[in-house]
Design an enzyme around this catalytic site. Structure first.
Site, PDB file in Angstrom:
ATOM      1  N   CYS A   1      28.110  10.394 -44.396  1.00  0.00           N
ATOM      2  CA  CYS A   1      28.631  11.490 -42.838  1.00  0.00           C
ATOM      3  C   CYS A   1      27.487  12.720 -42.657  1.00  0.00           C
ATOM      4  CB  CYS A   1      30.034  11.313 -43.337  1.00  0.00           C
ATOM      5  SG  CYS A   1      30.601  11.639 -41.338  1.00  0.00           S
TER       6      CYS A   1
ATOM      7  N   CYS B   1      30.374  15.814 -40.523  1.00  0.00           N
ATOM      8  CA  CYS B   1      31.888  15.297 -41.057  1.00  0.00           C
ATOM      9  C   CYS B   1      31.717  15.228 -42.747  1.00  0.00           C
ATOM     10  CB  CYS B   1      33.299  15.411 -40.232  1.00  0.00           C
ATOM     11  SG  CYS B   1      33.329  13.301 -39.611  1.00  0.00           S
ATOM     12  N   SER B   2      33.331  13.941 -42.824  1.00  0.00           N
ATOM     13  CA  SER B   2      32.730  13.489 -44.451  1.00  0.00           C
ATOM     14  C   SER B   2      33.503  12.850 -44.340  1.00  0.00           C
ATOM     15  CB  SER B   2      33.270  14.668 -45.031  1.00  0.00           C
ATOM     16  OG  SER B   2      34.625  14.872 -44.635  1.00  0.00           O
ATOM     17  N   CYS B   3      33.018  11.657 -43.607  1.00  0.00           N
ATOM     18  CA  CYS B   3      34.092  10.198 -43.065  1.00  0.00           C
ATOM     19  C   CYS B   3      33.807   9.230 -44.919  1.00  0.00           C
ATOM     20  CB  CYS B   3      33.082   9.578 -42.399  1.00  0.00           C
ATOM     21  SG  CYS B   3      33.222  10.316 -40.448  1.00  0.00           S
TER      22      CYS B   3
END
Lengths: 220, 214
Positions: free
Chosen positions: B115, B118-120
């Site tokens: 991701c 962000c950091s999905c």
């Protein structure tokens, strides 16, 4: 927005700590921050607004402070913004109006059930037909939005091909501004050589989920 | 009520930057204490959430999904067609997996999930994402230099293997179905689940060992 969060393809970072110990939380406060985020949020936030609040963190802090620290700052800023508490309250650690009827505790089994209940869906039925079919060639737009977007900078103004239609999903850009508008979402595939000058004919592809507003038909 | 104003939040962030304690633990403690005083959270509930994601909601779930796909062709078919229903059969549907897709590694394809914005991450089947997944180094490089990233994870790929990088930019989440080790065709589902590494389900591991990882 063109913030430092939009990291795809930026150079100068690395290497990766591949020997990180495989544990969920590396400090107690990380676990507590994760947990707070699961059970305390303002009803007027959308997930996209929350992501945008995180993107608005000072860029030096964003890149240098620990990951869950950025969650703490995001939650604090978003709560202040939506009026759940004030800057003075978080700085003093004192609530000016302590609860008379605080939320009850939940047991472990309730939490496991709650994890399941967090399967939030973002797909929606809409009347509009998808503008693109699988195999269509597209060109991504050169958006320079000031607010939230999920079209990464590295994929703007690039040629790609529709790999799959996902149906209509809540559009992140408007959801981040409080407006739920669904539009068609696609998996779009890009050849590495069309994204990166150094990739040449390398046999790699990047698949990105993109909404219709990000796309134009390819110019033939 | 929020009015979704970026400038207003930017101003709040600048106040927080200069006035919050620098130490992360103190920031989180201040937030929890205030939310408890406001009656919005309960500390025992926080403990229970931490416990849930410390063991039960973690990559063991994903490994179970993979092992079942290896041993049960009909489950695998359902998983590839409709991963959401398939993981729901196992009780693993939940946070960030309502729009799950499974991408399969083959002799000629290697999948890698990232991701960049962000950091999905598919929390209800893989638990908390590793720190490296959330770093600028991984997020910046996975889309541009996936082979270099994979080399750091000691994944060696022939030039004729296609790397497919999945950037989780919307609400879809991706789980990599790794290849079953050749020597394990007669293993039970439970024995196979022990071979599946977390990284193999993100794509930063490829050739799994027929020996259990623990």
């Amino acid at each position: 927005m063109d913030g430092v969060h939009d990291l795809g393809g930026k150079q100068g970072f690395g290497p990766i700590d591949v020997n990180e110990v495989e544990i969920p939380f590396h400090a107690d406060w990380e676990g507590r921050m994760w947990a707070i985020a699961q059970c305390a949020r303002s009803p007027d936030w959308t997930i996209d607004w929350w992501r945008h609040v995180r993107e608005l963190i000072d860029p030096v802090d964003y890149l240098s402070r620990p990951y869950f620290d950025s969650w703490a700052q995001t939650h604090i800023a978003a709560f202040i913004d939506s009026g759940e508490f004030t800057l003075d309250e978080i700085l003093s650690g004192q609530s000016v109006n302590p609860a008379v009827d605080p939320v009850a505790s939940q047991e472990y089994d309730d939490i496991i059930a709650a994890v399941g209940a967090q399967a939030d869906r973002f797909d929606r039925e809409i009347e509009a037909q998808p503008a693109y079919q699988v195999g269509d060639k597209i060109f991504t737009r050169q958006l320079l939005p000031g607010h939230h977007t999920r079209l990464p900078a590295y994929a703007r103004g690039k040629s790609g091909v529709i790999h799959a239609q996902h149906g209509a999903y809540v559009f992140a850009d408007t959801s981040a501004q409080g407006n739920e508008i669904a539009q068609h979402l696609y998996s779009v595939v890009f050849e590495a050589g069309d994204l990166w000058i150094e990739a040449g004919n390398r046999k790699d592809r990047v698949f990105i989920d993109l909404w219709e507003s990000y796309l134009d038909p390819a110019r033939n | 009520m929020t009015d979704f104003d970026s400038d207003a939040v930017g101003k709040i962030h600048r106040h927080l930057h200069s006035q919050l304690p620098s130490e992360s633990a103190l920031r989180v403690k201040a937030l929890e204490s205030l939310l408890v005083e406001k009656g919005l959270v309960n500390s025992a509930t926080i403990d229970a959430w931490v416990e849930a994601y410390s063991e039960e909601v973690g990559p063991k779930r994903g490994a179970q999904v993979v092992a079942k796909a290896w041993t049960d062709p009909e489950f695998k078919s359902r998983l590839m067609q409709d991963a959401v229903s398939a993981i729901d059969e196992l009780g693993y549907l939940g946070k960030a997996t309502a729009h799950l897709k499974v991408v399969e590694n083959t002799a000629t394809i290697h999948n890698l999930v990232v991701c960049t914005l962000c950091s999905c991450y598919p929390f209800s089947i893989l638990g908390i994402a590793p720190n490296w997944y959330k770093t600028a180094a991984y997020r910046s490089r996975a889309v541009r230099d996936p082979r270099g990233v994979l080399q750091e994870f000691e994944v060696e790929l022939d030039d004729d293997i296609e790397v497919r990088v999945w950037d989780s930019t919307a609400e879809l989440r991706y789980l990599v179905l790794p290849q079953q080790p050749e020597a394990t065709r007669d293993f039970s589902e439970a024995a196979l689940a022990k071979l599946v590494t977390r990284n193999s389900m993100i794509g930063t591991d490829r050739v799994l060992s027929p020996e259990p990882k623990d």
